[in-house]
Write a protein that holds these residues in place. Structure first.
Motif, PDB file in Angstrom:
ATOM      1  N   SER A   1      -3.800   2.489   3.204  1.00  0.00           N
ATOM      2  CA  SER A   1      -2.342   2.365   3.101  1.00  0.00           C
ATOM      3  C   SER A   1      -1.932   1.030   3.697  1.00  0.00           C
ATOM      4  O   SER A   1      -2.473   0.599   4.713  1.00  0.00           O
ATOM      5  N   TYR A   2      -0.966   0.384   3.066  1.00  0.00           N
ATOM      6  CA  TYR A   2      -0.537  -0.953   3.467  1.00  0.00           C
ATOM      7  C   TYR A   2       0.940  -0.950   3.823  1.00  0.00           C
ATOM      8  O   TYR A   2       1.752  -0.330   3.123  1.00  0.00           O
ATOM      9  N   SER A   3       1.284  -1.661   4.891  1.00  0.00           N
ATOM     10  CA  SER A   3       2.685  -1.925   5.166  1.00  0.00           C
ATOM     11  C   SER A   3       3.109  -3.118   4.308  1.00  0.00           C
ATOM     12  O   SER A   3       2.285  -3.724   3.617  1.00  0.00           O
ATOM     13  N   VAL A   4       4.386  -3.462   4.349  1.00  0.00           N
ATOM     14  CA  VAL A   4       4.888  -4.562   3.529  1.00  0.00           C
ATOM     15  C   VAL A   4       4.211  -5.870   3.916  1.00  0.00           C
ATOM     16  O   VAL A   4       3.744  -6.628   3.059  1.00  0.00           O
ATOM     17  N   SER A   5       4.114  -6.138   5.201  1.00  0.00           N
ATOM     18  CA  SER A   5       3.516  -7.401   5.651  1.00  0.00           C
ATOM     19  C   SER A   5       2.007  -7.424   5.390  1.00  0.00           C
ATOM     20  O   SER A   5       1.460  -8.472   5.038  1.00  0.00           O
ATOM     21  N   GLU A   6       1.321  -6.286   5.542  1.00  0.00           N
ATOM     22  CA  GLU A   6      -0.116  -6.237   5.274  1.00  0.00           C
ATOM     23  C   GLU A   6      -0.406  -6.441   3.786  1.00  0.00           C
ATOM     24  O   GLU A   6      -1.340  -7.157   3.422  1.00  0.00           O
ATOM     25  N   LEU A   7       0.406  -5.834   2.932  1.00  0.00           N
ATOM     26  CA  LEU A   7       0.225  -5.989   1.493  1.00  0.00           C
ATOM     27  C   LEU A   7       0.513  -7.423   1.057  1.00  0.00           C
ATOM     28  O   LEU A   7      -0.208  -7.990   0.226  1.00  0.00           O
ATOM     29  N   ALA A   8       1.522  -8.032   1.644  1.00  0.00           N
ATOM     30  CA  ALA A   8       1.841  -9.428   1.323  1.00  0.00           C
ATOM     31  C   ALA A   8       0.715 -10.353   1.755  1.00  0.00           C
ATOM     32  O   ALA A   8       0.327 -11.259   1.014  1.00  0.00           O
ATOM     33  N   ALA A   9       0.148 -10.117   2.923  1.00  0.00           N
ATOM     34  CA  ALA A   9      -0.964 -10.953   3.395  1.00  0.00           C
ATOM     35  C   ALA A   9      -2.217 -10.731   2.556  1.00  0.00           C
ATOM     36  O   ALA A   9      -2.958 -11.677   2.280  1.00  0.00           O
ATOM     37  N   CYS A  10      -2.456  -9.501   2.144  1.00  0.00           N
ATOM     38  CA  CYS A  10      -3.644  -9.178   1.344  1.00  0.00           C
ATOM     39  C   CYS A  10      -3.597  -9.868  -0.020  1.00  0.00           C
ATOM     40  O   CYS A  10      -4.612 -10.366  -0.507  1.00  0.00           O
ATOM     41  N   LEU A  11      -2.426  -9.919  -0.646  1.00  0.00           N
ATOM     42  CA  LEU A  11      -2.299 -10.471  -1.989  1.00  0.00           C
ATOM     43  C   LEU A  11      -1.866 -11.935  -2.015  1.00  0.00           C
ATOM     44  O   LEU A  11      -1.817 -12.550  -3.073  1.00  0.00           O
ATOM     45  N   GLY A  12      -1.515 -12.475  -0.857  1.00  0.00           N
ATOM     46  CA  GLY A  12      -1.127 -13.885  -0.789  1.00  0.00           C
ATOM     47  C   GLY A  12       0.261 -14.150  -1.339  1.00  0.00           C
ATOM     48  O   GLY A  12       0.502 -15.196  -1.954  1.00  0.00           O
TER      49      GLY A  12
ATOM     50  N   PRO B   1       7.907   2.539   9.230  1.00  0.00           N
ATOM     51  CA  PRO B   1       7.602   1.428   8.339  1.00  0.00           C
ATOM     52  C   PRO B   1       7.197   1.939   6.954  1.00  0.00           C
ATOM     53  O   PRO B   1       6.568   2.996   6.831  1.00  0.00           O
ATOM     54  N   LEU B   2       7.563   1.182   5.926  1.00  0.00           N
ATOM     55  CA  LEU B   2       7.197   1.553   4.565  1.00  0.00           C
ATOM     56  C   LEU B   2       5.699   1.382   4.390  1.00  0.00           C
ATOM     57  O   LEU B   2       5.141   0.334   4.712  1.00  0.00           O
ATOM     58  N   LEU B   3       5.043   2.416   3.872  1.00  0.00           N
ATOM     59  CA  LEU B   3       3.607   2.357   3.615  1.00  0.00           C
ATOM     60  C   LEU B   3       3.355   2.607   2.134  1.00  0.00           C
ATOM     61  O   LEU B   3       3.930   3.507   1.531  1.00  0.00           O
ATOM     62  N   PHE B   4       2.489   1.768   1.552  1.00  0.00           N
ATOM     63  CA  PHE B   4       2.141   1.866   0.147  1.00  0.00           C
ATOM     64  C   PHE B   4       0.676   2.270   0.023  1.00  0.00           C
ATOM     65  O   PHE B   4      -0.192   1.616   0.614  1.00  0.00           O
TER      66      PHE B   4
END
Length: 161
Positions: free
Chosen positions: A16-27, A49-52
């Motif tokens: 599961s990814y937070s918004v900032s983790e997902l943004a960092a993962c995908l650039g 926090p929103l989790l995806f």
């Protein structure tokens, strides 16, 4: 503004990814992930926090990328200015070989007169461009096979001390 095609395979399925983790993962920027949420990417819950979930993110990005593709039917090349598959002007196409089996097809767009390119195998030219007059061009010469040395050679300046 051009849209960047994001690689969905960078997202781990069972994470599961937070918004900032997902943004960092995908650039991408955090606001991009928030725009994706407005376009249909759903978080696990609406609580902060929103989790995806990674599987849902990967599936959503794959569907989004697949919807943007424009496959070229037979007899057409993709024109970047028109952003549509177009037929070559007057049915004239030039094939420039890269090696013995494959090369590049060049033609002029009938609508906007821009040069269009497409990679193609020599064996499949008849299937890709039926009814077009294909002219074979010579492959460009390479520097590797050049017999004379370049003119900016520094061999004369080197002295042995």
């Amino acid at each position: 503004m051009s849209r960047k095609r994001v690689n969905p395979r960078l997202v781990k399925l069972h994470r599961s990814y937070s918004v900032s983790e997902l943004a960092a993962c995908l650039g991408v920027h955090k606001n991009t992930v928030r725009h994706w949420q407005n376009e249909g990417l759903t978080p696990i819950e609406r609580a902060r926090p929103l989790l995806f979930p990674g599987g849902a993110v990967r599936e959503w990005l794959t569907n989004r990328n697949a919807g943007r593709k424009r496959p070229c039917p037979a007899g057409t090349l993709y024109c970047f200015r028109c952003r549509e598959p177009r037929q070559p002007a007057l049915g004239l196409v030039e094939y420039v070989p890269r090696n013995l089996t494959s090369g590049s097809v060049r033609a002029i767009c009938a609508t906007c007169e821009t040069v269009m390119h497409r990679g193609a195998r020599l064996a499949s030219l008849a299937a890709i461009l039926p009814g077009c007059d294909v002219q074979m061009a010579e492959a460009p010469t390479r520097l590797k096979g050049c017999s004379s040395p370049p003119l900016n050679c520094d061999l004369q300046r080197q002295t042995i001390k």
